[in-house]
Design a protein around this motif. Sequence first.
Motif, PDB file in Angstrom:
ATOM      1  N   GLY A 146     -27.010   5.218  42.677  1.00 42.48           N
ATOM      2  CA  GLY A 146     -26.385   5.538  43.948  1.00 42.48           C
ATOM      3  C   GLY A 146     -24.912   5.238  43.992  1.00 42.48           C
ATOM      4  O   GLY A 146     -24.270   5.366  45.049  1.00 42.48           O
ATOM      5  N   VAL A 147     -24.327   4.831  42.849  1.00 37.66           N
ATOM      6  CA  VAL A 147     -22.884   4.582  42.789  1.00 37.66           C
ATOM      7  C   VAL A 147     -22.178   5.925  42.656  1.00 37.66           C
ATOM      8  O   VAL A 147     -22.539   6.738  41.802  1.00 37.66           O
ATOM      9  CB  VAL A 147     -22.527   3.676  41.593  1.00 37.66           C
ATOM     10  N   PRO A 148     -21.152   6.210  43.473  1.00 40.02           N
ATOM     11  CA  PRO A 148     -20.441   7.493  43.369  1.00 40.02           C
ATOM     12  C   PRO A 148     -19.912   7.714  41.951  1.00 40.02           C
ATOM     13  O   PRO A 148     -19.376   6.793  41.332  1.00 40.02           O
ATOM     14  CB  PRO A 148     -19.298   7.354  44.377  1.00 40.02           C
ATOM     15  N   GLN A 149     -20.060   8.928  41.441  1.00 39.01           N
ATOM     16  CA  GLN A 149     -19.687   9.204  40.056  1.00 39.01           C
ATOM     17  C   GLN A 149     -18.233   8.854  39.750  1.00 39.01           C
ATOM     18  O   GLN A 149     -17.952   8.326  38.669  1.00 39.01           O
ATOM     19  CB  GLN A 149     -19.978  10.669  39.703  1.00 39.01           C
ATOM     20  N   PRO A 150     -17.282   9.086  40.658  1.00 39.53           N
ATOM     21  CA  PRO A 150     -15.893   8.710  40.354  1.00 39.53           C
ATOM     22  C   PRO A 150     -15.711   7.207  40.123  1.00 39.53           C
ATOM     23  O   PRO A 150     -14.737   6.795  39.483  1.00 39.53           O
ATOM     24  CB  PRO A 150     -15.124   9.166  41.599  1.00 39.53           C
ATOM     25  N   LYS A 151     -16.642   6.399  40.652  1.00 41.62           N
ATOM     26  CA  LYS A 151     -16.533   4.956  40.498  1.00 41.62           C
ATOM     27  C   LYS A 151     -17.245   4.445  39.246  1.00 41.62           C
ATOM     28  O   LYS A 151     -17.083   3.284  38.863  1.00 41.62           O
ATOM     29  CB  LYS A 151     -17.131   4.243  41.721  1.00 41.62           C
ATOM     30  N   ILE A 152     -18.074   5.296  38.621  1.00 44.63           N
ATOM     31  CA  ILE A 152     -18.880   4.880  37.483  1.00 44.63           C
ATOM     32  C   ILE A 152     -17.993   4.403  36.330  1.00 44.63           C
ATOM     33  O   ILE A 152     -18.192   3.322  35.777  1.00 44.63           O
ATOM     34  CB  ILE A 152     -19.800   6.018  37.017  1.00 44.63           C
ATOM     35  N   TYR A 153     -17.003   5.240  35.926  1.00 47.79           N
ATOM     36  CA  TYR A 153     -16.204   4.911  34.752  1.00 47.79           C
ATOM     37  C   TYR A 153     -15.379   3.636  34.966  1.00 47.79           C
ATOM     38  O   TYR A 153     -15.238   2.816  34.054  1.00 47.79           O
ATOM     39  CB  TYR A 153     -15.288   6.083  34.400  1.00 47.79           C
ATOM     40  N   GLU A 154     -14.842   3.457  36.172  1.00 45.88           N
ATOM     41  CA  GLU A 154     -14.080   2.241  36.463  1.00 45.88           C
ATOM     42  C   GLU A 154     -14.956   0.998  36.331  1.00 45.88           C
ATOM     43  O   GLU A 154     -14.558  -0.005  35.722  1.00 45.88           O
ATOM     44  CB  GLU A 154     -13.499   2.315  37.879  1.00 45.88           C
ATOM     45  N   ALA A 155     -16.173   1.066  36.895  1.00 46.00           N
ATOM     46  CA  ALA A 155     -17.088  -0.072  36.822  1.00 46.00           C
ATOM     47  C   ALA A 155     -17.566  -0.307  35.390  1.00 46.00           C
ATOM     48  O   ALA A 155     -17.700  -1.459  34.953  1.00 46.00           O
ATOM     49  CB  ALA A 155     -18.278   0.155  37.750  1.00 46.00           C
ATOM     50  N   ILE A 156     -17.799   0.793  34.626  1.00 46.48           N
ATOM     51  CA  ILE A 156     -18.239   0.665  33.244  1.00 46.48           C
ATOM     52  C   ILE A 156     -17.180  -0.048  32.409  1.00 46.48           C
ATOM     53  O   ILE A 156     -17.488  -0.905  31.574  1.00 46.48           O
ATOM     54  CB  ILE A 156     -18.551   2.065  32.639  1.00 46.48           C
ATOM     55  N   ARG A 157     -15.892   0.329  32.601  1.00 43.26           N
ATOM     56  CA  ARG A 157     -14.816  -0.322  31.855  1.00 43.26           C
ATOM     57  C   ARG A 157     -14.799  -1.840  32.123  1.00 43.26           C
ATOM     58  O   ARG A 157     -14.579  -2.638  31.212  1.00 43.26           O
ATOM     59  CB  ARG A 157     -13.467   0.292  32.238  1.00 43.26           C
ATOM     60  N   LYS A 158     -15.028  -2.219  33.368  1.00 40.41           N
ATOM     61  CA  LYS A 158     -15.056  -3.643  33.699  1.00 40.41           C
ATOM     62  C   LYS A 158     -16.265  -4.339  33.069  1.00 40.41           C
ATOM     63  O   LYS A 158     -16.170  -5.479  32.608  1.00 40.41           O
ATOM     64  CB  LYS A 158     -15.051  -3.832  35.212  1.00 40.41           C
ATOM     65  N   LEU A 159     -17.415  -3.638  33.042  1.00 41.98           N
ATOM     66  CA  LEU A 159     -18.604  -4.202  32.399  1.00 41.98           C
ATOM     67  C   LEU A 159     -18.379  -4.381  30.900  1.00 41.98           C
ATOM     68  O   LEU A 159     -18.798  -5.377  30.306  1.00 41.98           O
ATOM     69  CB  LEU A 159     -19.823  -3.311  32.654  1.00 41.98           C
TER      70      LEU A 159
END
Length: 297
Positions: A43-56
């Motif tokens: 349910g995370v908006p797709q535009p936010k996925i890559y930003e969160a993945i980089r932090k992970l």
Amino acid sequence: MESGADLISALANLGFSQYESRIYVGLLSNYGQTAYGLSKVTGVPQPKIYEAIRKLEARGAAVMLGESPQRFAATPPDALLDGLALDYTKRVEAAERAAAAAIIATPEVHTWPEVLDSISGRPALLDHVRSLIARATSKVYISAWGSEFEDLDAEIARAEDRGVEVIAMAFGRTNLTLNQGQVFRHKSTSKAVYPHHQNRHLAVVADGAHSLWALAAGGSDWTGLASSDQRLVGLIRSFIRHDIYVQKIYSELGPEMESIFGAGLEFLTDVSNNKVLGAPKQRLSTPGIEDTKREVG
């Protein structure tokens, strides 16, 4: 699922954002997922996925498996948590070194605020006493009534098993026994009940560093103060020790003391006047200087 929700909450408490926590949990159950797929399952908006993945990835919580298309996997939880714990330990150690250096570099004498923690209610007070006993490494002084000792008995036994010396001043009836320490019973008041004796107390000093003083007005409304302030620690320890001194004297001279100060030594505790019940039947004599000379000569 409930376990996933618990993990999301736990990661948030460790500093992960909600998006990061949800994506990590999503990767745990969806190995090799794409950003589009992760958006669908979390349910995370797709535009936010890559930003969160980089932090992970920067945290060591996720890795990229391939680029065409980009797919991701979660780092195993045990490896992630071990890494976080090690990183946190290193940062705390660095902070300790920096703090020590800052204190040394400051020439003036440092004074630190002393803290008095107010505790209300018998259960909370007993829990605090248990924690003091559980952390003790050398000696614990406790002055309490039998009912409180009964609730503390298991923690006291564990402390003795660790080699902690326990010195107990016991009021009222109690079956408390100690293997290494000493139990002193407040025998001077065991057969006399006065109105002011209805107020109960609980006093504890652990390792000469931590203390608790609590009172129960009328025997039920418990309130207390806990502190590591050495002034309060010393005061409470002296209170317990002086009570023990009196009871050791009473155990040897009880009848004589009661003939002077009455049952329960009531007149002894009346500091408003110097009233006594009467003269003792026989006083112990102490040799004077001349007597001593005669004995020596």
